[in-house]
Motif scaffolding. Structure first.
Motif, PDB file in Angstrom:
ATOM      1  N   ARG A 213       0.889  -1.183   0.000  1.00  0.00           N
ATOM      2  CA  ARG A 213       0.000   0.000   0.000  1.00  0.00           C
ATOM      3  C   ARG A 213       0.915   1.217   0.000  1.00  0.00           C
ATOM      4  NH1 ARG A 213      -5.401  -1.417   1.376  1.00  0.00           N
ATOM      5  NH2 ARG A 213      -5.951   0.714   1.983  1.00  0.00           N
TER       6      ARG A 213
ATOM      7  N   ARG B 208       2.448   4.750  -0.439  1.00  0.00           N
ATOM      8  CA  ARG B 208       2.000   6.152  -0.326  1.00  0.00           C
ATOM      9  C   ARG B 208       3.214   6.955   0.105  1.00  0.00           C
ATOM     10  NH1 ARG B 208      -2.330   4.466  -1.529  1.00  0.00           N
ATOM     11  NH2 ARG B 208      -4.306   4.463  -0.424  1.00  0.00           N
TER      12      ARG B 208
ATOM     13  N   ARG C 232       0.985  11.062   3.238  1.00  0.00           N
ATOM     14  CA  ARG C 232      -0.362  10.598   2.863  1.00  0.00           C
ATOM     15  C   ARG C 232      -0.666   9.198   3.400  1.00  0.00           C
ATOM     16  NH1 ARG C 232      -0.542  10.666  -3.126  1.00  0.00           N
ATOM     17  NH2 ARG C 232      -2.705  10.103  -2.798  1.00  0.00           N
ATOM     18  N   THR C 233       0.270   8.648   4.150  1.00  0.00           N
ATOM     19  CA  THR C 233       0.044   7.295   4.676  1.00  0.00           C
ATOM     20  C   THR C 233      -1.040   7.334   5.751  1.00  0.00           C
ATOM     21  OG1 THR C 233       2.345   6.758   4.249  1.00  0.00           O
ATOM     22  CG2 THR C 233       1.180   5.327   5.799  1.00  0.00           C
ATOM     23  N   SER C 234      -2.122   6.601   5.507  1.00  0.00           N
ATOM     24  CA  SER C 234      -3.226   6.593   6.473  1.00  0.00           C
ATOM     25  C   SER C 234      -2.965   5.537   7.543  1.00  0.00           C
ATOM     26  CB  SER C 234      -4.533   6.264   5.755  1.00  0.00           C
ATOM     27  OG  SER C 234      -4.476   4.903   5.316  1.00  0.00           O
ATOM     28  N   ASP C 235      -3.763   5.576   8.601  1.00  0.00           N
ATOM     29  CA  ASP C 235      -3.662   4.538   9.633  1.00  0.00           C
ATOM     30  C   ASP C 235      -3.867   3.171   9.007  1.00  0.00           C
ATOM     31  OD1 ASP C 235      -3.375   6.573  11.344  1.00  0.00           O
ATOM     32  OD2 ASP C 235      -5.122   6.113  12.611  1.00  0.00           O
ATOM     33  N   LEU C 236      -4.831   3.090   8.077  1.00  0.00           N
ATOM     34  CA  LEU C 236      -5.135   1.791   7.470  1.00  0.00           C
ATOM     35  C   LEU C 236      -3.955   1.289   6.631  1.00  0.00           C
ATOM     36  CD1 LEU C 236      -7.361  -0.350   7.150  1.00  0.00           C
ATOM     37  CD2 LEU C 236      -7.991   0.783   5.013  1.00  0.00           C
ATOM     38  N   ASP C 237      -3.341   2.224   5.879  1.00  0.00           N
ATOM     39  CA  ASP C 237      -2.162   1.846   5.076  1.00  0.00           C
ATOM     40  C   ASP C 237      -1.074   1.278   5.984  1.00  0.00           C
ATOM     41  OD1 ASP C 237      -3.318   2.844   2.754  1.00  0.00           O
ATOM     42  OD2 ASP C 237      -2.457   4.845   3.044  1.00  0.00           O
ATOM     43  N   TRP C 238      -0.878   1.935   7.088  1.00  0.00           N
ATOM     44  CA  TRP C 238       0.165   1.486   8.036  1.00  0.00           C
ATOM     45  C   TRP C 238      -0.215   0.138   8.660  1.00  0.00           C
ATOM     46  CZ3 TRP C 238       4.980   3.114   9.320  1.00  0.00           C
ATOM     47  CH2 TRP C 238       5.553   2.586  10.471  1.00  0.00           C
TER      48      TRP C 238
ATOM     49  N   ASN D 289       5.585   2.550   5.296  1.00  0.00           N
ATOM     50  CA  ASN D 289       4.877   1.487   6.031  1.00  0.00           C
ATOM     51  C   ASN D 289       5.520   0.130   5.761  1.00  0.00           C
ATOM     52  OD1 ASN D 289       4.087   1.534   3.337  1.00  0.00           O
ATOM     53  ND2 ASN D 289       1.882   1.284   3.736  1.00  0.00           N
TER      54      ASN D 289
END
Ligand code: NAI
Length: 734
Positions: A102, A104, A108-114, A161
């Motif tokens: 994922r 990014r 722009r790394t979201s919690d979900l991406d992490w 991530n």
């Protein structure tokens, strides 16, 4: 022998495509029962399908292999292992391979991406491995692969991530390698590069097509095979290339001084030295790393600070003044012993009544009772054990920081089994190695007036370098690397849990080898074996393998101590014979760590010139030459057989009559020399007078000229006489 996995059960996660599929096919092809796990998700972790795993299982079965599919996510680790147990009853090999991306840029790394990336890669590998662990532990076998990535090792734009999770896997593997070692569970990490759906978005299509997953699979298979002893290592691989990675650490700089605050300015001012990789070290364990840090504490405490002018400051702190120290003679010391010390020493270096050959070293009533040659270090070490170095002017050092670096021992006669010996010790040289100082001590040991042996102790004083001294010395007896080829002999010998406790009774009372809390202060998990104990193991391995346990053939030994052995581990001595020199290298069998390097033993040649047939005064000159040829055949016979492959008959004449006949057989076995004619037929027979033979050997008479002038006659295959040079060369010195 090809590597098979017959009887092994292998779980490959994420094996529905890409690299995992290739591993599954390769393991199955070599007889393993394979669990093909794949969730059938898209590259970002969305969706689910059983098709991917099923297809690979079908492929394996179509080729006659054994496989079952599993469609669970690696986040359900227990279920994956359960399907291995249900289908095949055990789990031997686990390849943690499943993965998603994922990508990014960091902002722009979201919690979900992490979280998703961490859940699949790091947490998923943790859960599946934990579920397998106890099964592997109970069966005392397991091989685990973690899959990291160059993005983790080096970083990569847009993959914060993924980089973090992937390098987390390396940390996990490093610890599993330590915890699993004693159960024969080995864990290694690979950073692969291969064309797959994960890389097709970042690599050009032709590269995706040519970097085939099948160029990665063989490394994974080797690392997972029972023969492979690699553990806790990291490999980069792709396109059929494989390389091992390790940590390198600069020598570093202590920027703190006793009783003074440590400042950022001192850090700034020494930045270049802190970051300078000259003389870098390669620590391989936390203990090793800790040891250098702990040593700084005492270095600073003893005033060993390093200030803006490193050379001057260190010189004053370490207090080493080579001009004062070198040449100093320590007061003579004497060492009295009986057969009891000889036997205790033999037990200390692992001799046992289990080996009947050892009895002559263990039983004073044995008709050939002898003392092990390596006992020569014990008779010489007493002056050092009694703190003799403290009296040397110009050696103002911290004695808690002294490590035994190298040892050389040369014997001039076999050691007596009892007596009083005196030793004279001289500081031969003091060297400045930057990170520390090396002190060379030459010890000559006498029995009465007679010189019995010579030792050179080489000790390393951590943190005492930088005094502006020279780096090397012509006094130092250097270690030598072994030949490049595979060893000629390997002996594996276990040490007992009490090996150090037993060995210390021979006179090395350092608590580091017996007291757990003392060992912990030095950064070791447990008390370590004495370097000189491993040295004793190695010496007797060579003595048995190449000198028939005959101490009179033992001339000298040199070793460098590279790493400690823990009591209970096995010492693997690898030996290479090069004439009368036996190169050796010792490893800990369980960890593959090299513990003695650059080592060798020099032997006296066996008495080839048969004692009942010595060259008589007024006898033939050629006797001496043949005796030397005999020695050469003993040493390098197999090579000569390969080169020459013929039987040579010799007729040596004196006053026109045949005075002696010899046969050099370089065709059978590893070659031989025998007095008298060959029992069968020699390939070529050479007749020459004793005087002319000597002239030829000394290079004074050209063999061709001798032939044409009739001085040298050849019967049989005349072409073979061209190979005479191989046999006769190097004898001019006679
Ligand atoms: P791939 O996408 O072809 O294979 C990964 C497989 O894992 C897929 O079949 C996918 O369905 C499966 N998977 C995803 N999430 C899963 C889950 N939760 N449970 C079970 N299975 C799941 O990718 P590739 O290239 O073969 O990658 C294999 C491994 O190698 C990955 O860990 C990847 O990060 C790593 N890697 C690959 C590199 C390359 O050049 N191909 C470079 C560096 C690392």
């Amino acid at each position: 022998m090809s590597l098979t996995f017959e009887g092994r059960v292998v779980l490959v996660t994420g094996a529905g495509g890409g690299l995992g599929r290739e591993y599954a096919l390769a393991f199955a092809e070599r007889g393993a029962s394979v669990i093909v796990n794949d969730l059938g998700a898209d590259t970002k972790g969305g969706g689910k399908s059983s098709a991917a795993a099923d297809k690979v299982v079908e492929e394996i079965r179509a080729k006659g292999g054994k496989a079952v599919a599993n469609y669970d996510s690696v986040e359900d680790g227990e279920k994956l292992i359960q399907s291995a147990l249900d289908a095949f009853g055990r789990i031997d090999v686990l390849v943690n391979n499943a993965g998603i991306l994922r990508d990014r840029s960091f902002a722009r790394t979201s919690d979900l991406d992490w979280d998703l990336i961490h859940r699949v890669h790091l947490r998923g590998s943790f859960l599946v491995t934990r579920a397998a662990w106890n099964h592997m532990k109970n069966q005392k076998f397991g091989r685990i692969i973690m899959t990291t990535s160059g993005a983790g090792v080096y970083g990569n734009f847009g993959q914060a991530n993924y980089s973090a999770a992937k390098l987390g896997l390396l940390g996990l593997a490093n610890t599993l390698a330590i915890e699993g070692r004693k159960y024969n569970i080995y864990c290694n990490t690979i950073a692969p590069v291969a064309g797959s759906r994960l890389t097709e978005t970042v690599m050009p299509p032709d590269l995706v097509a040519s970097l085939k997953p099948e160029f990665v699979a063989p490394l994974v298979l080797w690392l997972c095979h029972e023969q492979c002893q690699e553990n806790g290592a990291l490999f980069e691989t792709g396109a059929g290339w494989i390389a091992k990675l390790r940590w390198e650490r600069s020598l570093g700089r202590t920027v703190r001084q006793k009783n003074q605050p440590m400042t950022p300015e001192a850090v700034r001012d020494q930045w270049d030295q802190i970051c300078d990789f000259t003389d870098a070290t390669k620590p391989t364990s936390l203990q090793e790393s800790m040891m250098s840090i702990v040593s700084v504490l005492s270095q600073v405490e003893s005033g060993g600070e390093v200030s803006g002018n490193p050379t001057a400051a260190a010189a004053s702190s370490s207090g080493i003044n080579p001009i004062e120290a070198v040449g100093t003679k320590l007061p003579p010391s004497s060492f009295s012993y009986t057969h009891i010390q000889c036997i205790l020493y033999a037990l200390g270096v692992g001799m046992s009544t289990k080996d009947p050959d050892h009895l002559r070293f263990l039983y004073e009533g044995h008709e050939d009772f002898v003392c092990l040659p390596s006992f020569g270090v014990i008779v010489a070490q007493s002056v050092l054990m009694e703190g003799g170095l403290t009296s040397v002017p110009g050696l103002n050092i911290d004695f808690t920081q002294v490590l035994h670096g190298e040892q050389y021992l040369e014997l001039y006669k076999p050691l007596p089994t009892s007596g009083t010996l005196t030793s004279e010790t001289t500081i031969a040289d003091v060297l400045d190695k930057g990170s520390g100082a090396v002190i060379l001590m030459d010890v000559k040991t006498f029995c009465g007036e007679e010189l019995i042996c010579f030792n050179q102790f080489s000790v390393f004083v951590v943190g005492a370098g930088g005094f502006g001294g020279k780096r090397s010395s012509d006094k130092a007896i250097a270690p030598l690397p072994p030949p490049q080829r595979a060893p000629d002999a390997v002996v594996i010998d276990s040490t007992s849990t009490d090996q150090a406790a037993l060995y210390r009774l021979s006179g090395d009372w350092n608590p580091l080898h017996i007291d757990p809390s003392f060992a912990a202060m030095g950064g070791f998990q447990a008390p370590i074996l004495h370097g000189l104990c491993s040295f004793g193991f190695a010496a007797r391995h060579v003595l048995k393998q190449f000198a028939d346990n005959d101490p009179s053939r033992f001339k000298a030994i040199k070793v460098r101590f590279a790493k400690p052995v823990m009591p209970g581990q096995s010492i693997q001595t690898e030996m290479w014979k090069e004439g009368n020199r036996i190169h050796i290298q010792c490893k800990v069998k369980e960890t593959d760590a090299v513990v003695l390097t650059g080592a060798y033993v020099d032997l006296h040649g066996a008495a080839e010139a048969s004692p009942e047939d010595p060259p008589q005064a007024g006898g033939l000159h050629s006797e001496l030459v043949f005796a030397e040829i005999g020695r050469r055949i003993k040493d390098t016979g197999s090579e000569l057989v390969k080169k020459v492959n013929a039987v040579f008959g010799w007729e040596i004449t004196k006053d026109g009559k045949i005075a002696a006949q010899w046969t050099i057989d370089l065709k059978n076995g590893s070659g031989s020399l025998q007095k008298g004619p060959h029992s069968g037929k020699a390939d070529v027979t050479i007749t020459v007078s004793d005087e002319d033979f000597l002239e030829v050997v000394q290079g004074k008479l050209n063999p061709q000229k001798a032939f044409f002038s009739g001085k040298l006659k050849v019967r049989g295959n005349i072409m073979l006489s061209q190979k005479l040079e191989v046999i006769l060369k190097d004898h001019a010195k006679l």
